[in-house]
Write an enzyme that holds these catalytic residues in place. Structure first.
Site, PDB file in Angstrom:
ATOM      1  N   LYS A 250       1.433   2.827  75.390  1.00  0.00           N
ATOM      2  CA  LYS A 250       0.090   2.290  75.201  1.00  0.00           C
ATOM      3  C   LYS A 250      -0.463   1.681  76.477  1.00  0.00           C
ATOM      4  O   LYS A 250      -1.572   2.012  76.894  1.00  0.00           O
ATOM      5  CB  LYS A 250       0.095   1.255  74.075  1.00  0.00           C
ATOM      6  CG  LYS A 250      -0.156   1.824  72.714  1.00  0.00           C
ATOM      7  CD  LYS A 250       0.964   2.703  72.160  1.00  0.00           C
ATOM      8  CE  LYS A 250       2.177   1.906  71.770  1.00  0.00           C
ATOM      9  NZ  LYS A 250       3.201   2.709  71.060  1.00  0.00           N
TER      10      LYS A 250
ATOM     11  N   TRP B 197       6.608  -2.063  61.677  1.00  0.00           N
ATOM     12  CA  TRP B 197       6.383  -0.661  62.027  1.00  0.00           C
ATOM     13  C   TRP B 197       7.333   0.203  61.172  1.00  0.00           C
ATOM     14  O   TRP B 197       8.533  -0.090  61.092  1.00  0.00           O
ATOM     15  CB  TRP B 197       6.664  -0.470  63.518  1.00  0.00           C
ATOM     16  CG  TRP B 197       6.498   0.932  64.019  1.00  0.00           C
ATOM     17  CD1 TRP B 197       5.442   1.773  63.777  1.00  0.00           C
ATOM     18  CD2 TRP B 197       7.404   1.647  64.867  1.00  0.00           C
ATOM     19  NE1 TRP B 197       5.639   2.967  64.434  1.00  0.00           N
ATOM     20  CE2 TRP B 197       6.828   2.921  65.102  1.00  0.00           C
ATOM     21  CE3 TRP B 197       8.632   1.338  65.452  1.00  0.00           C
ATOM     22  CZ2 TRP B 197       7.448   3.877  65.904  1.00  0.00           C
ATOM     23  CZ3 TRP B 197       9.239   2.294  66.251  1.00  0.00           C
ATOM     24  CH2 TRP B 197       8.649   3.548  66.471  1.00  0.00           C
TER      25      TRP B 197
ATOM     26  N   ASP C  77      10.843  -6.077  70.469  1.00  0.00           N
ATOM     27  CA  ASP C  77      10.176  -4.792  70.602  1.00  0.00           C
ATOM     28  C   ASP C  77       8.850  -5.059  71.306  1.00  0.00           C
ATOM     29  O   ASP C  77       7.952  -5.682  70.738  1.00  0.00           O
ATOM     30  CB  ASP C  77       9.945  -4.175  69.216  1.00  0.00           C
ATOM     31  CG  ASP C  77       9.287  -2.804  69.299  1.00  0.00           C
ATOM     32  OD1 ASP C  77       8.923  -2.385  70.417  1.00  0.00           O
ATOM     33  OD2 ASP C  77       9.146  -2.156  68.253  1.00  0.00           O
TER      34      ASP C  77
HETATM   35  N1  PLA Z   1       7.416  -0.231  68.364  1.00  0.00           N
HETATM   36  C1  PLA Z   1       6.256  -0.464  67.737  1.00  0.00           C
HETATM   37  C2  PLA Z   1       6.017  -1.799  67.135  1.00  0.00           C
HETATM   38  C3  PLA Z   1       5.288   0.538  67.683  1.00  0.00           C
HETATM   39  O1  PLA Z   1       4.143   0.294  67.048  1.00  0.00           O
HETATM   40  C4  PLA Z   1       5.535   1.789  68.268  1.00  0.00           C
HETATM   41  C5  PLA Z   1       4.528   2.902  68.195  1.00  0.00           C
HETATM   42  C6  PLA Z   1       6.768   1.967  68.913  1.00  0.00           C
HETATM   43  C7  PLA Z   1       7.679   0.932  68.938  1.00  0.00           C
HETATM   44  C8  PLA Z   1       7.180   3.239  69.563  1.00  0.00           C
HETATM   45  O2  PLA Z   1       6.363   3.734  70.508  1.00  0.00           O
HETATM   46  P1  PLA Z   1       6.839   4.808  71.573  1.00  0.00           P
HETATM   47  O3  PLA Z   1       8.167   5.316  71.163  1.00  0.00           O
HETATM   48  O4  PLA Z   1       5.797   5.847  71.531  1.00  0.00           O
HETATM   49  O5  PLA Z   1       6.883   4.054  72.844  1.00  0.00           O
HETATM   50  N2  PLA Z   1       3.693   2.917  67.078  1.00  0.00           N
HETATM   51  C9  PLA Z   1       2.567   3.863  66.973  1.00  0.00           C
HETATM   52  C10 PLA Z   1       3.012   5.309  67.053  1.00  0.00           C
HETATM   53  C11 PLA Z   1       1.552   3.617  68.057  1.00  0.00           C
HETATM   54  C12 PLA Z   1       4.133   5.723  66.169  1.00  0.00           C
HETATM   55  O6  PLA Z   1       4.183   5.358  64.986  1.00  0.00           O
HETATM   56  O7  PLA Z   1       5.009   6.436  66.691  1.00  0.00           O
HETATM   57  C13 PLA Z   1       1.893   3.587  65.621  1.00  0.00           C
HETATM   58  O8  PLA Z   1       0.873   4.216  65.330  1.00  0.00           O
HETATM   59  O9  PLA Z   1       2.371   2.706  64.886  1.00  0.00           O
END
Ligand code: PLA
Length: 454
Positions: free
Chosen positions: A300, A183, A264
């Site tokens: 989610k 991510w 995570d």
């Molecule tokens: N960890 C991972 C692996 C994630 O994909 C995301 C969110 C988070 C943590 C953090 O989410 P939160 O803080 O909203 O609980 N990833 C998303 C959104 C869904 C983003 O990038 O913020 C994504 O599209 O990858």
């Protein structure tokens, strides 16, 4: 006008100098009255020489994920489709608020005894207890033995950040290994918290599967005690998770080298539709009695994206250690945001503590997961029907919210320009944003991209 102000109006000083000296006198108490009109009427540049003190600042690029939504919002096309950010959409393409969440909110509104007082620094106690139980399992010996400290944080991101700041301050190893790819926010969160970020091999672009050998080699050569970030399930962006047996090998290797696991868990329930199955990796590491950190997000799996609800749990070897760790977590949180918001955590607590509400939640969660899984099959079938060159079986093999398509940057740009389909430039698409109606549009776009853009 006050005599002092009048005397300051000598012919040698400019009007802006006079306003400034009047303000100084007022602030220092040497002038009880002030011509406030002259201060208020000062234009932003009139009193100061040159440009803004911020004029050297260069424009930052948009976020690679959230910036996709910004671009999508600007597109006037009626057929535009946002498959960038991982946000669940209904078959009609609308955001979803779970029924069970609406019910819980109604209960909160109806309960007149509820107040808006500050929560403690660590958040809502009931929420913390239930969150630990959700991820570690109701029967977890670590919980029973009070070896777990859980603090409510600002969703998954905030939980990662608090955990990272704590480690940077109190853990002897400052290096964290994150998977490559991962991510996009992970390296930023950990670097800004003061950790030094290294990567371990994770994905094999040729097989579009796990590079297990590479992973074992890289973790095997990491320095003893290093922190390792693991996606608990539904790896983002690849959709590739280790098998149960592979997790077991990873666990053995990490424990033998005293590597500290930092999980995570942003998608519990989204990968398989089962909350327990998706927590297996974490529970395996807790069952061996060792220590670890877990960042949980309810964005989610409960659809609470904007409520920012999450938790950080630190599993320790002994109860007294856990309680001292918690005391230090408070010192991390207090100057950061003082204490977390009350509303979202109250919703989660209502749902988790009531058997009927909990069951309702698991049914709605499974529906979301199943719809995502069915979109995989639909997209795969649509590409096969079009005879699109390439092996697309990874679409049905990968798990969770995303498919890592293998499309390159140019192909993604082409699909956005010609088909108004928005996705991250690494070729990741959010399967949760697709519907029966939009699958043909996406399949057409992918077909055109791979046949026309090399
Ligand atoms: N960890 C991972 C692996 C994630 O994909 C995301 C969110 C988070 C943590 C953090 O989410 P939160 O803080 O909203 O609980 N990833 C998303 C959104 C869904 C983003 O990038 O913020 C994504 O599209 O990858």
């Amino acid at each position: 006008m006050h005599p002092q102000l009048t005397s300051a109006s000598s012919s040698t000083s400019s009007p802006s100098d006079r306003r400034l000296s009047a303000l100084v006198r007022h602030l220092t108490g040497s002038s009880p009255e002030i011509d406030s009109q002259s201060i208020l009427s000062a234009s932003p540049t009139s009193g100061f020489h040159g440009d803004s003190v911020f004029s050297h600042i260069v424009r930052a690029p948009e976020d690679p994920i959230l910036g996709v939504t910004v671009a999508y919002n600007k597109d006037p096309s009626p057929v535009k489709l946002n498959l960038g950010v991982g946000a669940y959409r209904t078959e009609e393409g609308k955001p979803l608020v779970l029924n069970v969440v609406r019910k819980a909110e109604q209960m909160l509104v109806n309960d007149r005894s509820r107040v808006k007082e500050y929560l403690p620094i660590v958040g809502l106690a009931e929420f913390n207890k239930l969150s630990a139980k959700l991820i570690l399992g109701a029967e977890s010996p670590a919980i029973r033995e009070n070896r777990v400290t859980t603090v409510q944080c600002l969703s998954g991101t905030g939980s990662l950040r608090v955990g990272a700041e704590f480690l940077a301050k109190h853990y002897h190893q400052r290096t964290i290994y994150i998977p490559h790819p991962t991510w996009g926010n992970h390296p930023k969160v950990f670097t800004l918290a003061g950790l030094s970020v290294k990567t371990y091999r994770y994905y094999n672009p040729v097989t579009r599967g796990l590079n297990f050998q590479g992973l074992l080699e890289d973790l095997g050569s990491a320095p003893s005690g290093a922190i390792v970030l693991l996606h608990a399930c539904a790896h983002n962006p690849t959709g590739v998770d280790p098998t149960f047996q592979q997790w077991e090998q990873i666990r053995q290797l990490m424990r033998s080298k005293c590597l500290l696991p930092f999980f995570d868990s942003a998608y519990q329930g989204f990968a398989s539709g089962s909350l327990d199955a998706d927590a297996q990796s974490v529970r395996m590491f807790v069952a061996d009695g060792g220590e670890c950190l877990v960042a949980q997000s309810y964005a989610k799996n409960m659809g609470l994206y904007g409520e920012r609800v999450g938790a950080l749990s630190i599993v320790c070897r002994a109860a007294d250690v856990a309680s001292k760790v918690e005391s230090q977590l408070k010192l991390v949180i207090r100057p950061m945001y003082s204490n977390p918001p009350i509303h979202g955590a109250s919703i989660v607590a209502i749902i988790l503590k009531d058997r009927n509400m909990y069951n309702e939640w698991t049914i709605e969660l499974k529906e979301m997961a199943d719809r995502i899984i069915s979109m995989r099959q639909q997209l795969f079938d649509a590409l096969r029907a079009r005879g699109t060159p390439g092996d697309w079986s990874h679409i049905i093999k990968q798990i969770g919210m995303f498919t890592f398509t293998g499309l390159n940057k140019e192909q993604v740009a082409f699909m956005t320009k010609e088909y108004h389909i928005y996705m991250t430039s690494d070729g990741r698409i959010s399967m949760a944003g697709l519907s029966l109606k939009t699958v043909p549009q996406l399949a057409d776009a992918i077909h055109a991209a791979v046949t026309r853009v090399v």
